[in-house]
Design a protein around this motif. Structure first.
Motif, PDB file in Angstrom:
ATOM      1  N   TRP A  62       0.836  -1.196   0.000  1.00 11.97           N
ATOM      2  CA  TRP A  62       0.000   0.000   0.000  1.00 11.97           C
ATOM      3  C   TRP A  62       0.874   1.251   0.000  1.00 11.97           C
ATOM      4  O   TRP A  62       1.591   1.506   0.961  1.00 11.97           O
ATOM      5  CB  TRP A  62      -0.875   0.048   1.253  1.00 11.97           C
ATOM      6  CG  TRP A  62      -1.919  -1.007   1.345  1.00 11.97           C
ATOM      7  CD1 TRP A  62      -1.818  -2.305   0.954  1.00 11.97           C
ATOM      8  CD2 TRP A  62      -3.242  -0.850   1.890  1.00 11.97           C
ATOM      9  NE1 TRP A  62      -2.982  -2.971   1.216  1.00 11.97           N
ATOM     10  CE2 TRP A  62      -3.874  -2.108   1.795  1.00 11.97           C
ATOM     11  CE3 TRP A  62      -3.941   0.220   2.445  1.00 11.97           C
ATOM     12  CZ2 TRP A  62      -5.184  -2.310   2.237  1.00 11.97           C
ATOM     13  CZ3 TRP A  62      -5.233   0.011   2.889  1.00 11.97           C
ATOM     14  CH2 TRP A  62      -5.849  -1.235   2.774  1.00 11.97           C
ATOM     15  N   ALA A  65      -0.189   8.589   0.695  1.00 13.25           N
ATOM     16  CA  ALA A  65       0.119   9.969   0.331  1.00 13.25           C
ATOM     17  C   ALA A  65       0.958  10.579   1.467  1.00 13.25           C
ATOM     18  O   ALA A  65       0.583  10.500   2.627  1.00 13.25           O
ATOM     19  CB  ALA A  65      -1.152  10.754   0.125  1.00 13.25           C
ATOM     20  N   TYR A  70      -2.457  15.182   4.836  1.00 12.33           N
ATOM     21  CA  TYR A  70      -3.165  13.926   5.085  1.00 12.33           C
ATOM     22  C   TYR A  70      -2.653  13.209   6.332  1.00 12.33           C
ATOM     23  O   TYR A  70      -3.014  12.072   6.590  1.00 12.33           O
ATOM     24  CB  TYR A  70      -3.039  12.992   3.877  1.00 12.33           C
ATOM     25  CG  TYR A  70      -3.445  13.648   2.597  1.00 12.33           C
ATOM     26  CD1 TYR A  70      -4.735  14.153   2.434  1.00 12.33           C
ATOM     27  CD2 TYR A  70      -2.545  13.801   1.561  1.00 12.33           C
ATOM     28  CE1 TYR A  70      -5.107  14.788   1.266  1.00 12.33           C
ATOM     29  CE2 TYR A  70      -2.911  14.431   0.387  1.00 12.33           C
ATOM     30  CZ  TYR A  70      -4.192  14.919   0.251  1.00 12.33           C
ATOM     31  OH  TYR A  70      -4.556  15.546  -0.910  1.00 12.33           O
ATOM     32  N   MET A  73      -4.934  11.467   8.738  1.00 10.64           N
ATOM     33  CA  MET A  73      -5.645  10.269   8.286  1.00 10.64           C
ATOM     34  C   MET A  73      -4.751   9.033   8.212  1.00 10.64           C
ATOM     35  O   MET A  73      -5.226   7.965   7.880  1.00 10.64           O
ATOM     36  CB  MET A  73      -6.240  10.511   6.896  1.00 10.64           C
ATOM     37  CG  MET A  73      -7.609  11.119   6.916  1.00 10.64           C
ATOM     38  SD  MET A  73      -7.538  12.864   7.249  1.00 10.64           S
ATOM     39  CE  MET A  73      -6.937  13.460   5.705  1.00 10.64           C
ATOM     40  N   ILE A  76      -5.729   5.517   9.413  1.00 11.38           N
ATOM     41  CA  ILE A  76      -6.655   4.685   8.629  1.00 11.38           C
ATOM     42  C   ILE A  76      -5.861   3.731   7.729  1.00 11.38           C
ATOM     43  O   ILE A  76      -6.264   2.610   7.501  1.00 11.38           O
ATOM     44  CB  ILE A  76      -7.578   5.568   7.766  1.00 11.38           C
ATOM     45  CG1 ILE A  76      -8.277   6.614   8.627  1.00 11.38           C
ATOM     46  CG2 ILE A  76      -8.599   4.733   7.025  1.00 11.38           C
ATOM     47  CD1 ILE A  76      -9.150   7.564   7.827  1.00 11.38           C
ATOM     48  N   TYR A  77      -4.705   4.216   7.254  1.00 13.20           N
ATOM     49  CA  TYR A  77      -3.948   3.414   6.299  1.00 13.20           C
ATOM     50  C   TYR A  77      -3.241   2.232   6.925  1.00 13.20           C
ATOM     51  O   TYR A  77      -3.275   1.133   6.413  1.00 13.20           O
ATOM     52  CB  TYR A  77      -2.903   4.277   5.594  1.00 13.20           C
ATOM     53  CG  TYR A  77      -3.481   5.072   4.477  1.00 13.20           C
ATOM     54  CD1 TYR A  77      -3.862   4.435   3.299  1.00 13.20           C
ATOM     55  CD2 TYR A  77      -3.657   6.435   4.575  1.00 13.20           C
ATOM     56  CE1 TYR A  77      -4.402   5.151   2.257  1.00 13.20           C
ATOM     57  CE2 TYR A  77      -4.196   7.164   3.539  1.00 13.20           C
ATOM     58  CZ  TYR A  77      -4.566   6.522   2.384  1.00 13.20           C
ATOM     59  OH  TYR A  77      -5.103   7.216   1.366  1.00 13.20           O
TER      60      TYR A  77
ATOM     61  N   LEU B 322      -4.936  10.009  -4.049  1.00 14.75           N
ATOM     62  CA  LEU B 322      -5.820  10.451  -2.965  1.00 14.75           C
ATOM     63  C   LEU B 322      -6.468  11.811  -3.243  1.00 14.75           C
ATOM     64  O   LEU B 322      -7.681  11.956  -3.118  1.00 14.75           O
ATOM     65  CB  LEU B 322      -5.070  10.431  -1.633  1.00 14.75           C
ATOM     66  CG  LEU B 322      -5.905  10.809  -0.410  1.00 14.75           C
ATOM     67  CD1 LEU B 322      -7.076   9.857  -0.239  1.00 14.75           C
ATOM     68  CD2 LEU B 322      -5.061  10.808   0.850  1.00 14.75           C
ATOM     69  N   PRO B 323      -5.687  12.830  -3.639  1.00 12.28           N
ATOM     70  CA  PRO B 323      -6.341  14.114  -3.931  1.00 12.28           C
ATOM     71  C   PRO B 323      -7.400  13.997  -5.018  1.00 12.28           C
ATOM     72  O   PRO B 323      -8.455  14.625  -4.931  1.00 12.28           O
ATOM     73  CB  PRO B 323      -5.186  15.002  -4.411  1.00 12.28           C
ATOM     74  CG  PRO B 323      -3.950  14.334  -4.037  1.00 12.28           C
ATOM     75  CD  PRO B 323      -4.229  12.903  -3.805  1.00 12.28           C
ATOM     76  N   ILE B 326     -10.494  12.546  -3.617  1.00 13.01           N
ATOM     77  CA  ILE B 326     -11.187  13.564  -2.829  1.00 13.01           C
ATOM     78  C   ILE B 326     -11.969  14.487  -3.771  1.00 13.01           C
ATOM     79  O   ILE B 326     -13.139  14.797  -3.533  1.00 13.01           O
ATOM     80  CB  ILE B 326     -10.181  14.382  -1.991  1.00 13.01           C
ATOM     81  CG1 ILE B 326      -9.560  13.506  -0.913  1.00 13.01           C
ATOM     82  CG2 ILE B 326     -10.854  15.599  -1.359  1.00 13.01           C
ATOM     83  CD1 ILE B 326      -8.392  14.130  -0.187  1.00 13.01           C
ATOM     84  N   THR B 363     -10.102   1.987   1.788  1.00 10.40           N
ATOM     85  CA  THR B 363      -9.395   2.774   2.808  1.00 10.40           C
ATOM     86  C   THR B 363      -9.180   4.206   2.317  1.00 10.40           C
ATOM     87  O   THR B 363      -9.340   5.164   3.070  1.00 10.40           O
ATOM     88  CB  THR B 363      -8.044   2.113   3.124  1.00 10.40           C
ATOM     89  OG1 THR B 363      -8.276   0.774   3.497  1.00 10.40           O
ATOM     90  CG2 THR B 363      -7.335   2.833   4.245  1.00 10.40           C
ATOM     91  N   ASN B 364      -8.818   4.311   1.057  1.00  8.26           N
ATOM     92  CA  ASN B 364      -8.630   5.654   0.498  1.00  8.26           C
ATOM     93  C   ASN B 364      -9.924   6.459   0.517  1.00  8.26           C
ATOM     94  O   ASN B 364      -9.903   7.658   0.770  1.00  8.26           O
ATOM     95  CB  ASN B 364      -8.093   5.558  -0.935  1.00  8.26           C
ATOM     96  CG  ASN B 364      -6.585   5.495  -0.959  1.00  8.26           C
ATOM     97  OD1 ASN B 364      -5.913   6.468  -0.657  1.00  8.26           O
ATOM     98  ND2 ASN B 364      -6.064   4.334  -1.263  1.00  8.26           N
ATOM     99  N   CYS B 366     -12.376   6.115   2.660  1.00  7.73           N
ATOM    100  CA  CYS B 366     -12.584   6.510   4.062  1.00  7.73           C
ATOM    101  C   CYS B 366     -11.739   7.734   4.372  1.00  7.73           C
ATOM    102  O   CYS B 366     -12.184   8.685   5.027  1.00  7.73           O
ATOM    103  CB  CYS B 366     -12.175   5.390   5.015  1.00  7.73           C
ATOM    104  SG  CYS B 366     -13.194   3.941   4.895  1.00  7.73           S
ATOM    105  N   CYS B 367     -10.510   7.670   3.889  1.00  6.60           N
ATOM    106  CA  CYS B 367      -9.574   8.756   4.126  1.00  6.60           C
ATOM    107  C   CYS B 367     -10.082  10.045   3.462  1.00  6.60           C
ATOM    108  O   CYS B 367     -10.008  11.126   4.053  1.00  6.60           O
ATOM    109  CB  CYS B 367      -8.240   8.348   3.536  1.00  6.60           C
ATOM    110  SG  CYS B 367      -6.896   9.259   4.180  1.00  6.60           S
ATOM    111  N   ALA B 370     -12.835  11.439   5.522  1.00  9.70           N
ATOM    112  CA  ALA B 370     -12.298  12.047   6.741  1.00  9.70           C
ATOM    113  C   ALA B 370     -11.662  13.393   6.424  1.00  9.70           C
ATOM    114  O   ALA B 370     -11.821  14.369   7.173  1.00  9.70           O
ATOM    115  CB  ALA B 370     -11.270  11.117   7.368  1.00  9.70           C
ATOM    116  N   PHE B 371     -10.966  13.444   5.302  1.00  8.46           N
ATOM    117  CA  PHE B 371     -10.315  14.691   4.900  1.00  8.46           C
ATOM    118  C   PHE B 371     -11.360  15.782   4.644  1.00  8.46           C
ATOM    119  O   PHE B 371     -11.215  16.916   5.090  1.00  8.46           O
ATOM    120  CB  PHE B 371      -9.491  14.447   3.635  1.00  8.46           C
ATOM    121  CG  PHE B 371      -8.786  15.672   3.132  1.00  8.46           C
ATOM    122  CD1 PHE B 371      -7.609  16.098   3.709  1.00  8.46           C
ATOM    123  CD2 PHE B 371      -9.309  16.405   2.075  1.00  8.46           C
ATOM    124  CE1 PHE B 371      -6.954  17.228   3.255  1.00  8.46           C
ATOM    125  CE2 PHE B 371      -8.668  17.533   1.614  1.00  8.46           C
ATOM    126  CZ  PHE B 371      -7.487  17.950   2.202  1.00  8.46           C
TER     127      PHE B 371
END
Lengths: 204, 497
Positions: A62, A65, A70, A73, A76-77, B322-323, B326, B363-364, B366-367, B370-371
């Motif tokens: 995995w 970022a 981040y 967070m 969570i990872y 991730l961005p 989002i 998971t991403n 969820c992240c 959260a963000f």
């Protein structure tokens, strides 16, 4: 549908631009490219099958970022991770300070996660020794302190990359077989997060 | 004549307007002539009956399925124990049923029984069309059950056992409905664990097949449990859904640049893929099985990777992914986001969720959520003032940007920004005018007050006194005695001559 079974979750942590993605890229595809990449749509998640002592282990790697925005967070990872490769840039001491932050987090919240410290971009040091941002012995002492393995890798030359991941896989196998030995009988229902089946065969 | 009849047609007697039940209130044709209160009662009754019927039908289908399953598992005779028992029971029942059942058991092959099942299904669908309450759900559930049974066949004895276990589990879950959702979740997770262990240890099923079987089991049980455990009333899930939805709406002004999204939507292929990603993430809500929901997230993520790769021409790392995710969530505002995440966390098979690729994307997500919940000025590299102004809608970052890259923008958008500019100018002017007007008003009030005060002062300083008349002056007229001595005034005289 992406149905590949994965034995262990390995999470990559580290500041932005320390080369987490390059490390994975080098390991999985054995390459370091500056120019356009081909045939991979993403290196954020990779499943890699490794032969270890007569059986195979599938590592799910995995990428995370690294940007500070981040940071909140990150927990969570690494939840449920079996191993964490905490990367820092050998030429950048601030990245090592950040690495310490993750090590702390992991120790506090993810006890079962083994930690591997990984100094990246070692090829830059070959050109010029003075570029080293943080003393090797300091890091070694720190690694001993936290009972972590230490590797210095270069994704450009491939130095130490395979060794790092091999160690991760071997430790995992050793650890789980040890676990299986100790808790031979009975199923611990409270341990929901660990994959319960483990075989020497893998569909690919 | 025609006029008359038309009139009669329109004319409605007072009594016809009233509730059919005669409670004295007005009825409504939409409620079949009942008033709202009576209609609710009637409807409840009908509904109860409906549920009862549904239940019976489901049970009947269930039984038939099980029998069909048993019959295919033990082709004639070999396992006659359960079979004969069943025959006995059935013979007491109505003949119609017996014939159906006989058809099931006839050596006539599976195709025959399938036809019957199809017929049953049609029957169900017909009744569904006729009834006011939708039976869509039960039809789908039936389909899933059939698929499940079909799937379990090659597993022979283990399959039978699995089916039994699932049934038992569902029954137990039915009794656990009153418990908190966490307990239900825990129970379900334990069930997954147990079955997986049994598949592996007791029935010696090879690992790939375990995985497949677990997926099917999850599908089967979760299709049935969905409506009870998705966004249950006992939790705050719904509230959280609404909060997230509002939050995302309030953040409509966030641009890809602020999030450092490495996706250029001006490239047509990229914007196509972005739309696909958004569609996928929105579609997640429509799925019932956790794994199907995960599949939506995964598919969305794959599209995101394609978009990044098309833009950047190199594989995306997590720093890119991730961005972008989002951004997609902000753009799509998927319905019931929190409920879906909670549902997946609680009821998805954990081995899939924790380690595999699906788990990574989940998971991403969820992240990302959260963000979005925590997002502040700092996380977008904005000043607090700018952030507040954008949040309150006083300013739009898009406008400023428009000035920077207005060259290749479409005319309409440019016009819109111009108009916006104009509007804000007008707004300023109006504000100025209002201020001036208020000032003027104040000045006027001050001025009148000033004048009044001045007058008052003068009045106080020089009070008005009415003095008695001066006698000397009055005497001038009255005591002028010598007036009499004056010759009389001249009179005009007329002289004759």
């Amino acid at each position: 549908m992406s149905g590949q079974r994965v034995d262990a979750k390995v999470v990559m942590l580290g500041k932005e631009y320390v080369g987490k993605t390059s490390l994975v890229e080098r390991y999985v595809h054995n390459r370091f490219l500056v120019g356009p990449y081909q045939n991979t749509i993403g290196a954020a998640f990779v499943a890699k099958v490794m032969p270890v002592g007569g059986r195979t282990v599938t590592l799910g790697i995995w990428d995370t970022a690294g940007s500070e925005r981040y940071e909140a967070m990150s927990r969570i990872y690494y939840r449920g991770a079996k191993a964490a490769i905490v990367c820092y840039d050998l030429t950048d001491s601030s990245s090592f300070q950040r690495a310490k932050f993750w090590v702390n987090e992991l120790q506090n919240f993810e006890e079962n996660c083994r930690i591997y410290l990984c100094g990246t971009k070692s090829d830059l040091l070959d050109d010029d020794r003075r570029k080293r941002g943080i003393d090797f012995h300091d890091v070694q002492d720190y690694a001993d302190d936290i009972k972590a393995e230490l590797f210095e890798t270069s994704s450009k030359t491939g130095q130490n990359v395979d060794e790092l991941f091999k160690k991760v896989a071997e430790d995992y196998v050793q650890f789980t077989s040890f676990q299986e030995m100790t808790e031979e009988k009975g199923v611990d229902l409270s341990q929901k997060n660990t994959p319960t089946y483990f075989y020497s065969c893998c569909h690919h | 004549m025609s006029l008359k009849s038309e009139r009669r047609g329109i004319h409605v007697d007072q009594s016809e307007l009233l509730c059919k039940k005669g409670c004295g209130y007005y009825g409504n044709p939409g409620w079949q002539g009942f008033c709202s209160k009576c209609w609710r009662e009637e409807y409840q009754k009908a509904r109860q009956k409906q549920i009862q019927e549904d239940w019976e039908l489901a049970e009947r289908l269930q039984r038939e399925e099980e029998e069909a399953y048993a019959s295919t598992q033990h082709p004639q005779g070999a396992q006659s124990l359960t079979f004969s028992k069943f025959e006995e029971k059935k013979t007491n029942e109505k003949s119609r049923k017996v014939t159906t059942v006989k058809k099931f058991f006839g050596a006539s092959s599976r195709a025959g029984s399938k036809k019957v099942l199809a017929g049953k299904l049609r029957e169900v669908q017909e009744t569904k069309a006729a009834s006011p309450i939708s039976r869509q759900v039960s039809v789908e559930t039936d389909r899933v059950s059939k698929d499940f049974i079909e799937f379990l066949k090659p597993y022979h004895k283990a399959g039978q056992e699995i089916y039994k276990q699932c049934k038992l589990f569902l029954e137990a879950m039915h009794h656990k409905r009153e418990l908190s959702i966490e307990e239900q979740s825990e129970y379900t997770q334990d069930f997954y664990q147990n079955v997986a262990d049994k598949l592996h240890a007791r029935w010696k099923v090879p690992p790939e097949k375990v995985e497949m079987a677990m997926d099917q089991i999850e599908k089967y049980i979760m299709t049935r449990l969905y409506k009870h455990v998705f966004c249950p009333e006992t939790t705050e899930d719904e509230k959280k859904d609404l909060a997230v939805q509002r939050r995302i709406r309030a953040l409509h002004w966030v641009t890809p640049q602020m999030l450092c999204v490495p996706v250029n939507e001006e490239i047509p292929e990229v914007s196509d893929v972005v739309v696909k990603a958004i569609t996928d993430i929105i579609e997640m809500d429509s799925k019932r099985v956790p794994r199907d929901k995960l599949a939506c997230i995964t598919s969305c993520s794959k599209h995101i990777f394609t978009a990044i790769r098309t833009t950047k021409d190199e594989p995306a790392s997590a720093d890119d992914f991730l961005p972008t995710l989002i951004y997609i969530v902000l753009k799509g505002n998927p319905p019931r986001l929190q409920s879906n995440i909670q549902y997946i966390t609680r009821f998805c098979n954990p081995s899939r969720l924790m380690t595999g690729e699906d788990g990574y994307y989940f998971t991403n997500l969820c992240c990302a959520v959260a963000f979005i919940e925590k997002l502040d000025a700092q996380s977008l590299n904005l000043s607090q003032e700018d952030f507040d102004r954008y949040m309150s809608g006083q300013a739009s970052p898009k406008k400023q940007e428009a000035e920077n890259w207005s060259a290749d923008m479409c005319v309409g958008v440019r016009q819109m920004y111009r108009n916006l500019d104009l509007l804000s100018q007008l707004n300023e002017q109006q504000e100025r005018i209002m201020n001036e007007a208020k000032k003027l008003e104040r000045d006027l009030i001050d001025w009148t007050d000033g004048v009044a005060k001045e007058v008052q002062e003068i009045v106080e300083k020089y009070p008005l006194e009415i003095k008695p008349p001066n006698p000397a002056l009055a005497a001038i007229d009255s005591e002028n005695v010598e007036n009499d001595k004056l010759p009389p005034p001249l009179q005009p005289q007329v002289y004759a001559g």
